[in-house]
Design a protein around this motif. Sequence first.
Motif, mmCIF file in Angstrom:
data_model
loop_
_atom_site.group_PDB
_atom_site.id
_atom_site.type_symbol
_atom_site.label_atom_id
_atom_site.label_comp_id
_atom_site.label_asym_id
_atom_site.label_seq_id
_atom_site.Cartn_x
_atom_site.Cartn_y
_atom_site.Cartn_z
ATOM 1 N N ARG A 211 0.834 -1.190 0.000
ATOM 2 C CA ARG A 211 0.000 0.000 0.000
ATOM 3 C C ARG A 211 0.873 1.245 0.000
ATOM 4 O O ARG A 211 1.545 1.547 0.981
ATOM 5 C CB ARG A 211 -0.920 0.017 1.235
ATOM 6 N N THR A 212 0.901 1.942 -1.132
ATOM 7 C CA THR A 212 1.576 3.239 -1.192
ATOM 8 C C THR A 212 0.583 4.298 -0.752
ATOM 9 O O THR A 212 -0.554 4.331 -1.217
ATOM 10 C CB THR A 212 2.050 3.543 -2.626
ATOM 11 N N TYR A 213 0.991 5.157 0.161
ATOM 12 C CA TYR A 213 0.104 6.191 0.667
ATOM 13 C C TYR A 213 0.898 7.470 0.921
ATOM 14 O O TYR A 213 2.143 7.463 0.960
ATOM 15 C CB TYR A 213 -0.586 5.740 1.958
ATOM 16 N N LEU A 214 0.206 8.567 1.079
ATOM 17 C CA LEU A 214 0.832 9.855 1.353
ATOM 18 C C LEU A 214 0.650 10.225 2.820
ATOM 19 O O LEU A 214 -0.411 9.962 3.394
ATOM 20 C CB LEU A 214 0.208 10.945 0.475
ATOM 21 N N ILE A 215 1.664 10.829 3.406
ATOM 22 C CA ILE A 215 1.491 11.384 4.739
ATOM 23 C C ILE A 215 0.876 12.771 4.592
ATOM 24 O O ILE A 215 0.806 13.331 3.486
ATOM 25 C CB ILE A 215 2.835 11.456 5.501
ATOM 26 N N LEU A 216 0.434 13.336 5.682
ATOM 27 C CA LEU A 216 -0.299 14.602 5.633
ATOM 28 C C LEU A 216 0.525 15.715 4.994
ATOM 29 O O LEU A 216 -0.002 16.508 4.186
ATOM 30 C CB LEU A 216 -0.727 15.013 7.047
ATOM 31 N N ASP A 217 1.824 15.790 5.310
ATOM 32 C CA ASP A 217 2.670 16.839 4.724
ATOM 33 C C ASP A 217 2.741 16.728 3.207
ATOM 34 O O ASP A 217 2.800 17.744 2.504
ATOM 35 C CB ASP A 217 4.094 16.769 5.309
ATOM 36 N N GLU A 218 2.729 15.490 2.686
ATOM 37 C CA GLU A 218 2.771 15.293 1.231
ATOM 38 C C GLU A 218 1.457 15.727 0.578
ATOM 39 O O GLU A 218 1.463 16.284 -0.526
ATOM 40 C CB GLU A 218 3.077 13.832 0.918
ATOM 41 N N VAL A 219 0.345 15.465 1.241
ATOM 42 C CA VAL A 219 -0.950 15.922 0.724
ATOM 43 C C VAL A 219 -0.970 17.455 0.677
ATOM 44 O O VAL A 219 -1.456 18.051 -0.296
ATOM 45 C CB VAL A 219 -2.114 15.399 1.592
ATOM 46 N N LYS A 220 -0.417 18.078 1.712
ATOM 47 C CA LYS A 220 -0.360 19.550 1.750
ATOM 48 C C LYS A 220 0.513 20.090 0.614
ATOM 49 O O LYS A 220 0.193 21.107 -0.006
ATOM 50 C CB LYS A 220 0.196 20.019 3.097
ATOM 51 N N LYS A 221 1.622 19.401 0.336
ATOM 52 C CA LYS A 221 2.501 19.820 -0.765
ATOM 53 C C LYS A 221 1.762 19.782 -2.096
ATOM 54 O O LYS A 221 1.880 20.697 -2.917
ATOM 55 C CB LYS A 221 3.734 18.908 -0.841
ATOM 56 N N LEU A 222 1.021 18.701 -2.326
ATOM 57 C CA LEU A 222 0.252 18.594 -3.564
ATOM 58 C C LEU A 222 -0.792 19.701 -3.663
ATOM 59 O O LEU A 222 -0.997 20.293 -4.731
ATOM 60 C CB LEU A 222 -0.440 17.227 -3.642
ATOM 61 N N ALA A 223 -1.452 19.976 -2.543
ATOM 62 C CA ALA A 223 -2.496 21.005 -2.539
ATOM 63 C C ALA A 223 -1.934 22.382 -2.886
ATOM 64 O O ALA A 223 -2.615 23.204 -3.519
ATOM 65 C CB ALA A 223 -3.186 21.044 -1.181
ATOM 66 N N SER A 224 -0.683 22.623 -2.495
ATOM 67 C CA SER A 224 -0.073 23.945 -2.742
ATOM 68 C C SER A 224 0.721 24.011 -4.046
ATOM 69 O O SER A 224 1.280 25.057 -4.380
ATOM 70 C CB SER A 224 0.842 24.315 -1.568
ATOM 71 N N THR A 225 0.762 22.902 -4.789
ATOM 72 C CA THR A 225 1.508 22.856 -6.052
ATOM 73 C C THR A 225 0.559 23.011 -7.234
ATOM 74 O O THR A 225 -0.478 22.342 -7.293
ATOM 75 C CB THR A 225 2.269 21.515 -6.184
ATOM 76 N N ASN A 226 0.907 23.891 -8.164
ATOM 77 C CA ASN A 226 0.068 24.107 -9.343
ATOM 78 C C ASN A 226 -0.015 22.828 -10.186
ATOM 79 O O ASN A 226 0.950 22.075 -10.295
ATOM 80 C CB ASN A 226 0.626 25.245 -10.195
ATOM 81 N N PHE A 227 -1.182 22.621 -10.798
ATOM 82 C CA PHE A 227 -1.424 21.433 -11.621
ATOM 83 C C PHE A 227 -2.228 21.866 -12.832
ATOM 84 O O PHE A 227 -3.167 22.663 -12.714
ATOM 85 C CB PHE A 227 -2.167 20.375 -10.786
ATOM 86 N N ARG A 228 -1.864 21.336 -13.994
ATOM 87 C CA ARG A 228 -2.480 21.800 -15.239
ATOM 88 C C ARG A 228 -3.961 21.475 -15.369
ATOM 89 O O ARG A 228 -4.670 22.122 -16.130
ATOM 90 C CB ARG A 228 -1.722 21.224 -16.436
ATOM 91 N N ARG A 229 -4.426 20.462 -14.639
ATOM 92 C CA ARG A 229 -5.836 20.076 -14.715
ATOM 93 C C ARG A 229 -6.489 20.262 -13.350
ATOM 94 O O ARG A 229 -6.330 19.439 -12.450
ATOM 95 C CB ARG A 229 -5.981 18.627 -15.179
ATOM 96 N N ASP A 230 -7.243 21.342 -13.200
ATOM 97 C CA ASP A 230 -7.877 21.632 -11.920
ATOM 98 C C ASP A 230 -8.893 20.551 -11.540
ATOM 99 O O ASP A 230 -9.047 20.223 -10.365
ATOM 100 C CB ASP A 230 -8.571 22.997 -11.979
ATOM 101 N N ASP A 231 -9.594 19.974 -12.538
ATOM 102 C CA ASP A 231 -10.598 18.953 -12.243
ATOM 103 C C ASP A 231 -9.966 17.698 -11.645
ATOM 104 O O ASP A 231 -10.471 17.117 -10.675
ATOM 105 C CB ASP A 231 -11.402 18.602 -13.497
ATOM 106 N N ILE A 232 -8.791 17.290 -12.187
ATOM 107 C CA ILE A 232 -8.107 16.107 -11.663
ATOM 108 C C ILE A 232 -7.523 16.391 -10.287
ATOM 109 O O ILE A 232 -7.587 15.554 -9.383
ATOM 110 C CB ILE A 232 -6.998 15.648 -12.638
ATOM 111 N N LYS A 233 -6.973 17.596 -10.110
ATOM 112 C CA LYS A 233 -6.400 17.970 -8.815
ATOM 113 C C LYS A 233 -7.465 17.920 -7.727
ATOM 114 O O LYS A 233 -7.264 17.335 -6.655
ATOM 115 C CB LYS A 233 -5.794 19.369 -8.897
ATOM 116 N N ARG A 234 -8.612 18.529 -7.992
ATOM 117 C CA ARG A 234 -9.699 18.540 -7.011
ATOM 118 C C ARG A 234 -10.185 17.113 -6.717
ATOM 119 O O ARG A 234 -10.410 16.737 -5.562
ATOM 120 C CB ARG A 234 -10.866 19.383 -7.524
#
Length: 385
Positions: A211-234
Amino acid sequence: MKQIKAKEPIRLRAKKLSNGNQSLYLDFYKDGKREYEFLKLYVVQERSKEDKDKNVQTLKLANAIKAKKIVELQNNEHGFKTNSVKSKANFITYIDSFVEGLPKDTKGYNGYICTMQGLKYHLTKYKGENFTFKDVDRKFLLGFSEYLKTAKVSTRAVKEGGRTLAQCTQWNYFNKFSLLLSKAKREGVIANNPISELETGDRPQRAEPRRTYLILDEVKKLASTNFRRDDIKRAFLFSCLCGLRISDVRSLKWCNIQQDSKENVRLELIQQKTGGLLYLPISPEAMKQLPEKSDNSELIFGRLPDNSYIDKLLKIWAKDAGITKNLTFHVARHTFATLGLTYGAELYTVSKLLGHSDIKITQIYADVINEKRRDAVNAIPSITE
């Protein structure tokens, strides 16, 4: 040499009917169980010569059927295939009839159907559409097992050089193949199941779940990183915060979101994989990931692209965020489970939130968290010389 009188494995018997006639049937043991097969042949009361002649012919026919059944039974016991019409049946057609006859209230119906369709796809790629049960022998099975090791996933978007089947998927397809062959043996389509001729190492093995999973800090990093597809990011971040599978995220509509008088929000939806009804509380943080509301019948995240394209974009997003883990949508689901357990949720509660039918499936996440806790304890420096 003294003649040995063998006991007949099948006996022809007669049951007296209320009209005075007798119904003929076969009495025998199969796989340790006593069985009866009524022949729909009748011995009538002999009131005339015609009745007597008719009974003679009926008994001849009944004994001929008995003799044939004895041969078939002995062939089955010794592993010989009979030349029955059934063994020449098309295997792909058999899969289709099995799928059509599967009750829709079967546990995990949607997932089962999906697996059977995948098995059919790969059997066709391996041997075409016209092979029969007679063709399925040890050599066939060994070849199919080898084929699965290099087979590409059955997605239109995966071209030459695309992803190969995961080990657990290989095991799942081969396991369903084995189940179909066992069913065919029970139904008398084949005399013996060639699966029994394989050694353990000849067939795909079930991989230990990782099981690969993200810790909370990694989720926060993704949330603050720009992504070309807003629908996929959300959609991805929403899954991290509620644990929905990609198939359910795709089908999610605004009408699936319910709010009570206390402004508590929950999802009500039929899971695409299992067909089970899921009631899922949604946190205010997860609600922040939803786009602006539109009509109740509209998809919340719109028409998301296929999984292979999403996986490519997720890798780019992870790299931009400085995350080395291989992101897929299932990682988001694993992340929700591990975050929940890390921050104190009970295993049973997390199991229900994930829509698992068995808490044993959820136990793997608890094992991950326990290992993480052990690592934290072992990381404490020595306090003695």
